[in-house]
Design an enzyme around this catalytic site. Structure first.
Site, PDB file in Angstrom:
ATOM      1  N   CYS A  90       0.182  -2.450   5.665  1.00 11.66           N
ATOM      2  CA  CYS A  90      -0.240  -1.387   4.397  1.00 11.66           C
ATOM      3  C   CYS A  90      -1.110  -1.424   3.641  1.00 11.66           C
ATOM      4  O   CYS A  90      -1.293  -2.310   2.832  1.00 11.66           O
ATOM      5  CB  CYS A  90       1.379  -0.198   4.140  1.00 11.66           C
ATOM      6  SG  CYS A  90       0.936   1.318   3.413  1.00 11.66           S
ATOM      7  N   HIS A  91      -1.878  -0.139   2.793  1.00 12.44           N
ATOM      8  CA  HIS A  91      -2.596  -0.167   2.173  1.00 12.44           C
ATOM      9  C   HIS A  91      -2.510  -0.281   0.717  1.00 12.44           C
ATOM     10  O   HIS A  91      -2.863  -1.373   0.025  1.00 12.44           O
ATOM     11  CB  HIS A  91      -3.525   0.971   2.054  1.00 12.44           C
ATOM     12  CG  HIS A  91      -4.838   1.476   1.202  1.00 12.44           C
ATOM     13  ND1 HIS A  91      -4.683   1.591   0.430  1.00 12.44           N
ATOM     14  CD2 HIS A  91      -5.693   1.702   1.805  1.00 12.44           C
ATOM     15  CE1 HIS A  91      -5.858   0.948  -0.342  1.00 12.44           C
ATOM     16  NE2 HIS A  91      -7.022   1.473   0.433  1.00 12.44           N
ATOM     17  N   THR A  92      -0.974  -0.120   1.113  1.00 11.53           N
ATOM     18  CA  THR A  92      -0.172  -0.499  -0.154  1.00 11.53           C
ATOM     19  C   THR A  92       0.184  -1.675  -0.841  1.00 11.53           C
ATOM     20  O   THR A  92       0.185  -2.390  -2.094  1.00 11.53           O
ATOM     21  CB  THR A  92       1.046   0.576  -0.818  1.00 11.53           C
ATOM     22  OG1 THR A  92       1.081   1.864  -0.284  1.00 11.53           O
ATOM     23  CG2 THR A  92       2.054  -0.299  -1.991  1.00 11.53           C
ATOM     24  N   HIS A 112       6.326  -4.219   3.685  1.00 11.88           N
ATOM     25  CA  HIS A 112       7.722  -2.878   3.782  1.00 11.88           C
ATOM     26  C   HIS A 112       7.530  -2.351   4.871  1.00 11.88           C
ATOM     27  O   HIS A 112       8.263  -1.539   4.855  1.00 11.88           O
ATOM     28  CB  HIS A 112       7.447  -1.860   2.313  1.00 11.88           C
ATOM     29  CG  HIS A 112       6.235  -1.327   2.874  1.00 11.88           C
ATOM     30  ND1 HIS A 112       4.836  -1.904   2.337  1.00 11.88           N
ATOM     31  CD2 HIS A 112       5.579  -0.206   2.557  1.00 11.88           C
ATOM     32  CE1 HIS A 112       3.534  -1.079   2.373  1.00 11.88           C
ATOM     33  NE2 HIS A 112       4.467   0.140   2.892  1.00 11.88           N
ATOM     34  N   GLU A 113       6.993  -2.285   5.852  1.00  8.01           N
ATOM     35  CA  GLU A 113       6.849  -1.224   7.461  1.00  8.01           C
ATOM     36  C   GLU A 113       7.554  -2.885   8.246  1.00  8.01           C
ATOM     37  O   GLU A 113       6.738  -3.465   8.498  1.00  8.01           O
ATOM     38  CB  GLU A 113       5.296  -1.055   7.718  1.00  8.01           C
ATOM     39  CG  GLU A 113       4.575   0.190   7.052  1.00  8.01           C
ATOM     40  CD  GLU A 113       3.476   0.924   7.782  1.00  8.01           C
ATOM     41  OE1 GLU A 113       3.736   1.739   7.198  1.00  8.01           O
ATOM     42  OE2 GLU A 113       3.135   0.328   8.587  1.00  8.01           O
ATOM     43  N   CYS A 142      21.064   5.508  -1.277  1.00  7.52           N
ATOM     44  CA  CYS A 142      22.401   4.754  -2.783  1.00  7.52           C
ATOM     45  C   CYS A 142      23.898   5.528  -1.458  1.00  7.52           C
ATOM     46  O   CYS A 142      24.680   5.673  -1.403  1.00  7.52           O
ATOM     47  CB  CYS A 142      22.422   5.182  -4.222  1.00  7.52           C
ATOM     48  SG  CYS A 142      22.893   6.902  -4.374  1.00  7.52           S
ATOM     49  N   CYS A 145      24.263   9.078  -5.389  1.00 11.26           N
ATOM     50  CA  CYS A 145      23.855  10.024  -6.602  1.00 11.26           C
ATOM     51  C   CYS A 145      23.353  11.312  -6.397  1.00 11.26           C
ATOM     52  O   CYS A 145      23.521  11.830  -5.530  1.00 11.26           O
ATOM     53  CB  CYS A 145      22.015   9.332  -7.375  1.00 11.26           C
ATOM     54  SG  CYS A 145      20.342   9.038  -6.003  1.00 11.26           S
ATOM     55  N   CYS A 148      20.673  11.749  -3.659  1.00 13.51           N
ATOM     56  CA  CYS A 148      21.182  11.399  -2.346  1.00 13.51           C
ATOM     57  C   CYS A 148      22.105  12.566  -2.539  1.00 13.51           C
ATOM     58  O   CYS A 148      22.484  13.243  -0.470  1.00 13.51           O
ATOM     59  CB  CYS A 148      22.157  10.585  -2.053  1.00 13.51           C
ATOM     60  SG  CYS A 148      20.797   8.814  -2.732  1.00 13.51           S
ATOM     61  N   CYS A 156      16.541   9.212  -4.740  1.00 13.95           N
ATOM     62  CA  CYS A 156      16.756   8.551  -4.818  1.00 13.95           C
ATOM     63  C   CYS A 156      17.322   7.637  -6.519  1.00 13.95           C
ATOM     64  O   CYS A 156      16.062   6.886  -6.406  1.00 13.95           O
ATOM     65  CB  CYS A 156      17.702   7.795  -4.265  1.00 13.95           C
ATOM     66  SG  CYS A 156      19.395   6.364  -4.421  1.00 13.95           S
ATOM     67  N   ARG A 160      14.752   4.550  -6.190  1.00 16.52           N
ATOM     68  CA  ARG A 160      13.777   5.036  -6.169  1.00 16.52           C
ATOM     69  C   ARG A 160      12.359   3.818  -6.132  1.00 16.52           C
ATOM     70  O   ARG A 160      13.138   2.468  -6.540  1.00 16.52           O
ATOM     71  CB  ARG A 160      13.432   6.245  -7.510  1.00 16.52           C
ATOM     72  CG  ARG A 160      12.290   6.914  -7.276  1.00 16.52           C
ATOM     73  CD  ARG A 160      12.059   7.784  -8.507  1.00 16.52           C
ATOM     74  NE  ARG A 160      13.536   8.629  -7.644  1.00 16.52           N
ATOM     75  CZ  ARG A 160      13.711   9.407  -8.466  1.00 16.52           C
ATOM     76  NH1 ARG A 160      12.371  10.604  -9.437  1.00 16.52           N
ATOM     77  NH2 ARG A 160      14.616  10.847  -8.497  1.00 16.52           N
ATOM     78  N   CYS A 220       7.520   3.890   7.190  1.00 16.66           N
ATOM     79  CA  CYS A 220       6.275   3.601   5.696  1.00 16.66           C
ATOM     80  C   CYS A 220       5.331   4.925   6.460  1.00 16.66           C
ATOM     81  O   CYS A 220       5.580   6.302   5.897  1.00 16.66           O
ATOM     82  CB  CYS A 220       5.370   2.553   5.208  1.00 16.66           C
ATOM     83  SG  CYS A 220       4.924   3.368   3.702  1.00 16.66           S
ATOM     84  N   ARG A 415      -2.906   0.844  12.683  1.00 16.22           N
ATOM     85  CA  ARG A 415      -2.313   0.234  12.293  1.00 16.22           C
ATOM     86  C   ARG A 415      -2.344  -0.972  12.948  1.00 16.22           C
ATOM     87  O   ARG A 415      -2.564  -0.953  14.163  1.00 16.22           O
ATOM     88  CB  ARG A 415      -0.929   0.509  13.115  1.00 16.22           C
ATOM     89  CG  ARG A 415      -0.707   1.330  11.312  1.00 16.22           C
ATOM     90  CD  ARG A 415       0.036   0.856   9.796  1.00 16.22           C
ATOM     91  NE  ARG A 415       0.680   2.018   9.295  1.00 16.22           N
ATOM     92  CZ  ARG A 415      -0.184   2.222   7.963  1.00 16.22           C
ATOM     93  NH1 ARG A 415      -1.588   2.356   8.498  1.00 16.22           N
ATOM     94  NH2 ARG A 415       0.542   3.140   7.780  1.00 16.22           N
TER      95      ARG A 415
END
Length: 422
Positions: A90-92, A112-113, A142, A145, A148, A156, A160, A220, A415
């Site tokens: 991902c670009h992140t 993360h994907e 979670c 909280c 959530c 969250c 988060r 994502c 992708r």
């Protein structure tokens, strides 16, 4: 993430991340037995033990990842260890790999994907077990909280998104190491490793029949864009929708408009090469702001007899955000912001535009709660209500993961899915 960050690279949605040279990813084919049944490596012999495996380690900013043999510690309380089958770039990942605009944290394992299978669980984990098919998520739920427990939020308090945390949330320590030296985590996921450890709140259990090489992209960017339209903009059948930015997240937003039954989907982008591809995602008309002397919001208002019913912005450009808001129809128009602008940007528009009953909203990860909602998005794909295959334009073996970075930096494709077994 479901966010977009403005940087020297084109803005990016998180998890999105977004519309400029967004993210290429890789595709991999597994046998039906590998995808639909617990793999043979899930045995009691590995539970509670340190696992040695391969990971793509970023040793320093902007340098090619290095495939290394690392050690992955067993999951602790409220943690899960997952065998990753497929992951996407991902670009992140690229943004933080380049270390632009934030404190560098290296060595680090990005990613993360992804899609994978639970190998073992730590103390206190009751809703997952070895063999479960899961999607790691860069943000969490979670389930305790105020956010959530609210039907209106997915932000969250505990889990988060945190781009600066390099260890697990329970003790701040990483579960990765090489030769006894720690390697930092990324977004609590670090899926560029054959095995990874996550907080249970960042793991969505999904239908074991879902092909992991396809649904991995839902963890994502695709969910960010699709959810921004269907969960936040909520266009009604027959309405008109404008999509600002036709990268991966923007096209996912267009897909959401298509699924919702929009009669006209207007794609806005500075790159005309994206227009033909966008037709596959439901776009019916296109506007390149560079082709007009007047502001693009005025062009769109003229095209639509006063403005579109809904707009979704997926670029991270502050001017695109303003245009997305000002192009919606007074009385009922709704604009949704997905992109994340630069920290010094300021949104400027005349207050009368709000008084004339236009609505401006923001969204994070498409307003999806990771554990509660993402399994349902996977089911939409399984029921053929959502198309994912057209988002996957490249595939590479794990050993060639740096090619995925090359694709993205060149602005090629949407992708690229990485096969972790090769």
């Amino acid at each position: 993430m479901g966010i977009v960050v403005s940087s020297p690279l084109p803005p990016l949605p998180f998890g999105a991340i977004n519309n400029h040279p967004f993210a290429p990813f890789l595709i991999i084919q597994f046998t039906a037995q590998q995808i639909h049944s617990p793999p043979p490596y899930i045995t009691m012999s590995t539970a509670g033990q340190v696992i040695k495996c391969k990971a793509a380690v970023a040793w320093e900013a902007g340098k090619p990842l290095s495939i290394e043999e690392i050690e992955v510690a067993p999951p602790q309380k409220h943690e899960v260890r997952v065998k990753i089958h497929f992951t996407s770039l991902c670009h992140t990942d690229v943004y933080f790999w380049e270390a632009k605009g934030q404190n560098p944290l290296f060595p680090r394992i990005f990613g993360h994907e992804a899609g994978g299978v639970v190998e073992s669980v730590g103390e206190g984990v009751t809703d997952l077990q070895p063999g479960d098919h899961v999607l790691p998520i860069f943000t969490g739920e979670c389930k305790e909280c105020p956010h959530c427990l609210s039907e209106e939020s997915n932000m969250c308090n505990l889990l988060r998104i945190n781009t600066e945390r390099g260890g697990m949330i329970s003790d701040g320590k990483p579960r990765f190491s090489k030769d006894g030296k720690p390697i930092h985590h990324f977004l609590g996921t670090s899926t560029f490793s054959e095995y990874t450890v996550l907080h249970v709140g960042q793991v969505a259990k999904i239908n074991p029949e879902a092909p992991l090489d396809k649904v991995c992209v839902l963890s994502c960017g695709m969910s960010t864009g699709f959810g921004a339209t269907v969960n936040v903009a909520k266009p009604k059948k027959g309405q008109t929708v404008a999509i600002f930015g036709l990268g991966a997240v923007g096209l996912a937003a267009a897909e959401g408009a298509r699924v919702s039954g929009a009669s006209r989907i207007i794609g806005i982008d500075l790159n005309p090469n994206r227009f033909e591809e966008a037709k596959k995602f439901g776009c019916t008309e296109f506007v390149n702001p560079k082709d007009h002397t007047k502001p693009v919001q005025e062009v769109i208002a003229e095209m639509t007899n006063g403005g579109v019913d809904r707009s979704v912005e997926c670029t991270g450009s502050i001017q695109a955000m303003i245009s997305a808001f000002e192009c919606v129809h007074d009385g009922w128009g709704v604009a949704v912001l997905v992109g994340v602008p630069s920290k010094d940007d300021a949104f400027q528009t005349h207050p009368v535009k709000f008084l004339n009953e236009r609505t401006l909203k923001g969204t994070f990860f498409g307003n999806y709660k990771p554990r509660s909602d993402i399994p349902g998005v996977v089911e939409k794909y399984m029921k053929k209500e959502l198309e994912l295959d057209k988002f996957i334009t490249h595939s590479v073996a794990f050993a060639e993961i740096n090619k995925a970075f090359e694709y993205m930096l060149a602005g090629e494709g949407l992708r690229c899915v990485v096969r972790m077994d090769a």
